[in-house]
Every structure is written in C-alpha cells, then in structure tokens.
Design an enzyme around this catalytic site. Structure first.
Site, mmCIF file in Angstrom:
data_model
loop_
_atom_site.group_PDB
_atom_site.id
_atom_site.type_symbol
_atom_site.label_atom_id
_atom_site.label_comp_id
_atom_site.label_asym_id
_atom_site.label_seq_id
_atom_site.Cartn_x
_atom_site.Cartn_y
_atom_site.Cartn_z
ATOM 1 N N LYS A 148 0.574 -1.239 -0.221
ATOM 2 C CA LYS A 148 0.033 -0.034 0.136
ATOM 3 C C LYS A 148 1.189 1.414 0.178
ATOM 4 C CE LYS A 148 -3.922 -2.660 2.156
ATOM 5 N NZ LYS A 148 -4.391 -2.967 3.841
ATOM 6 N N GLN A 189 -4.346 -1.725 9.645
ATOM 7 C CA GLN A 189 -3.742 -3.106 9.017
ATOM 8 C C GLN A 189 -3.899 -4.215 10.204
ATOM 9 O OE1 GLN A 189 -3.153 -3.458 5.844
ATOM 10 N NE2 GLN A 189 -3.590 -6.113 6.551
ATOM 11 N N ASP A 206 -10.641 2.620 4.588
ATOM 12 C CA ASP A 206 -10.449 0.891 4.614
ATOM 13 C C ASP A 206 -12.136 0.684 4.359
ATOM 14 O OD1 ASP A 206 -8.363 -0.736 4.244
ATOM 15 O OD2 ASP A 206 -8.131 -0.632 5.887
#
Ligand code: NDP
Length: 300
Positions: free
Chosen positions: A57, A101, A124
């Site tokens: 990412k 994450q 997200d």
C-alpha cells in the site's frame, strides 16, 4: 452445451488502467491547488502477511503521487495507546486517510480501534458510519475489496442484472458488504444474492445455481469444479499460502477456488495472485483521493 471461451479477469490490466486514471486525477487536483493525498497506515506487530500488505500500500502511494506515513508499533502496545494514536491522526489536517492493518493482536479490539477512526478519514470503509451509508446507498467510502471487485466487473462491462450471485463468506470486510453492493439497484449490481457461510447446508446445491460465485472463505481451493455451473463467473477473493516444494520459498499463494479445474468451465475468472488483491489497492487509493478532496471542501 456451453461454448463461450473463458476470459481471465486480469487484475494487473485493470489496476494499471485505474492507477493511470488516479494519477491523472491527482495531477489535475494539484494543478488546481489541491495538496497531495496523504495516507497514514498503522501496523501493529510483525505478521509477515500484514507487513507485505502494508508495504504494498505504501509503495502504491509513492507510485500514484500520494504521501504516506507508516506507523509501526510493537505487538504488546495497549488498546488505549493505539486509539490515542488514531485520534492524533484524526486531528492532523495533513493526513487524509487512515488505515489500521488487520488483524490486530488478540488483546486489542479491532472494532474499538476502527470505531475511533474519523469517518471522514476511513479509507478502508470499515467504520460503522461508512458501512451504514453504504447500506442506505448514500455516498461514502466503500470497503476496499468489495469496491475493487465492483470496479473489476465495471471494467469488463459484465452486466450482472438479474444474475444469481452466490457469495461464500460473511465477514464484515468482504462477504457482507459484497452482498449489499451486488444486490443494490446499480450496474454492476441488480443481482439476486445468496449469502453462504460455514453453517450453510448443501453449499454445492446452491453454488450450482450461481451465475456468479464470489468466494471469500480463507480455505485453499475450496470451490471445486463439481460446485460450478458451466459458464459461471468466478471471483476469487481468497489468499492462502500452501506448501510447494517446487518453489524456492517452499510455498505459493492460491485462492479459495481450485483454479486449474474450475477455469475451463467458466466464462470469467479472477486468478490468485494478480486478481482481486490488486483491485483492493485500487479501492483504497480511490478512497484516499476522495478523502483528500472532501477534506479540502470541509476545511477550505
Ligand atoms: P473471515 O475468516 O473473516 O471469513 C471467512 C468466511 O468464510 C466466514 O464467514 C466463514 O463462515 C466462511 N466459511 C469458512 N469455512 C466455510 C465453509 N466450509 N463453507 C462456507 N463458508 C465458510 O475471512 P475474510 O473475509 O477476512 O477473508 C476471506 C479470504 O479472503 C481470506 O483468504 C483472506 O486472506 C482473503 N482476503 C483477500 C483480500 C484481497 O484483497 N484479495 C482482502 C481481504 C481478505 P462463518 O462466518 O460461519 O465462520
């Protein structure tokens, strides 16, 4: 008899196309006085898969002309410390998007940490406000993987209206939001959706009626050829590492679908790797650019 030639849904091709669009949009945005989108990623502990995902990412941010900040913490940090770090990023006007994450260590509640992210920076798309707005069809950050899958279907102009879409897996980050997006009145979408999970009886009977199967299970090669109707569309979300003595590393990645035996049967199929994973990054990057643009509107 089914005669259509099978086509790979190519994550490399589609993500390259979308990344070019994003780069172009970022350039235009900066030319008009906007600042570089800035993604902050939080990694707790040193799970190798999580390290690889976050690394990818951050690399994509560089490639697309975004700023990125990676915050790494030891696996024994407290939940309250992690939440205070999220709040610090919420209050930092130079940060547009925040991703934490997952999975987090067992002593930290993922829900509490995600809930602490400011909805305006939830790139997200996991915050209850983002998911609630998605459910209601309001503009919001879509969860990155389902968003990426919708972008893939859109790129290949696959008309899913009226199709029977069977989604296997009901996680909050993939399966459940996928059912909402595939069933809503949109294109792609407008499908008749069945959601399956570990308590589903007669899974094979159900999958054999599917025009589209979206597998998000986390079990290597679980969807086998005898479960697939000829001509079906297969979207394989799974990322599973299995032993492979022929590889230097001793292992390789496979999906939740038995690709070698299913591919000859179907009309379209995503490979693993180079399928949905790359589309997830596109979803995240599109959300981060959107967050930067919305922040400018809010802050001025
Ligand atoms: P979860 O473990 O959170 O969910 C798995 C789901 O599969 C659960 O709903 C579970 O049912 C269901 N399931 C498990 N076994 C069976 C079975 N035998 N029959 C039917 N359903 C079953 O996983 P995620 O959704 O987070 O991830 C799924 C896979 O996708 C993983 O391999 C993950 O690595 C991958 N992934 C890939 C991404 C990408 O970008 N390509 C992004 C995110 C995930 P129940 O709820 O009853 O337990």
């Amino acid at each position: 008899m089914y005669l259509r030639v099978m086509q790979i849904l190519d994550g490399v091709l589609v993500s390259a196309h979308i990344k070019e669009q994003i780069k172009h949009e970022v350039n235009e945005w900066q030319t008009n006085g906007g600042k570089k989108p800035h993604l902050a990623a939080i990694l707790v502990g040193n799970n190798p898969a999580s390290e690889a995902y976050v690394g990818s990412k951050v690399k994509h941010c560089e490639e697309l002309g975004f700023d990125s900040t990676l915050l790494r913490f030891e696996k024994d940090i407290t939940e309250s410390f992690l939440i205070s770090e999220v709040e610090r990023l919420n209050n930092d006007d130079t940060i547009d998007g925040i991703l934490v994450q997952l999975p987090l260590p067992g002593h930290i509640s993922g829900d509490s940490v995600i809930n602490a992210i400011s909805p305006g920076k939830d790139v997200d798309g996991f915050h209850p406000i983002s998911l609630g707005k998605m459910l209601l069809g309001q503009p919001t950050f879509l969860p990155a993987t389902p968003y990426g899958i919708m972008l893939m279907l859109e790129y290949y102009k696959i008309d899913t209206a009226g199709m029977h879409c069977v989604i296997i897996g009901r996680s909050n980050i993939v399966g459940t939001p996928m059912t909402i997006l595939m069933s809503r009145a949109s294109n792609p979408g407008n499908a008749t959706v069945t959601m399956c999970h570990s308590k589903t009886k007669n899974l094979k009977e159900i999958t054999l009626t599917a025009d589209i199967i979206i597998a998000a299970i986390g079990r290597p090669k679980y969807v086998t050829a005898d479960m697939v109707k000829p001509g079906a569309i297969i979207i394989d979300v799974g990322i599973n590492r299995i032993d492979d003595p022929t590889k230097k590393s001793g292992s390789r990645l496979v999906g939740d679908v038995d690709f070698d035996n299913v591919a000859p049967l179907c009309s379209y199929i995503t490979p693993v790797p180079k399928g949905v994973g790359l589309m997830t990054i596109c979803g995240l990057m599109k959300n981060t650019l959107l967050a930067a643009k919305q922040a400018k509107e809010l802050i001025g």
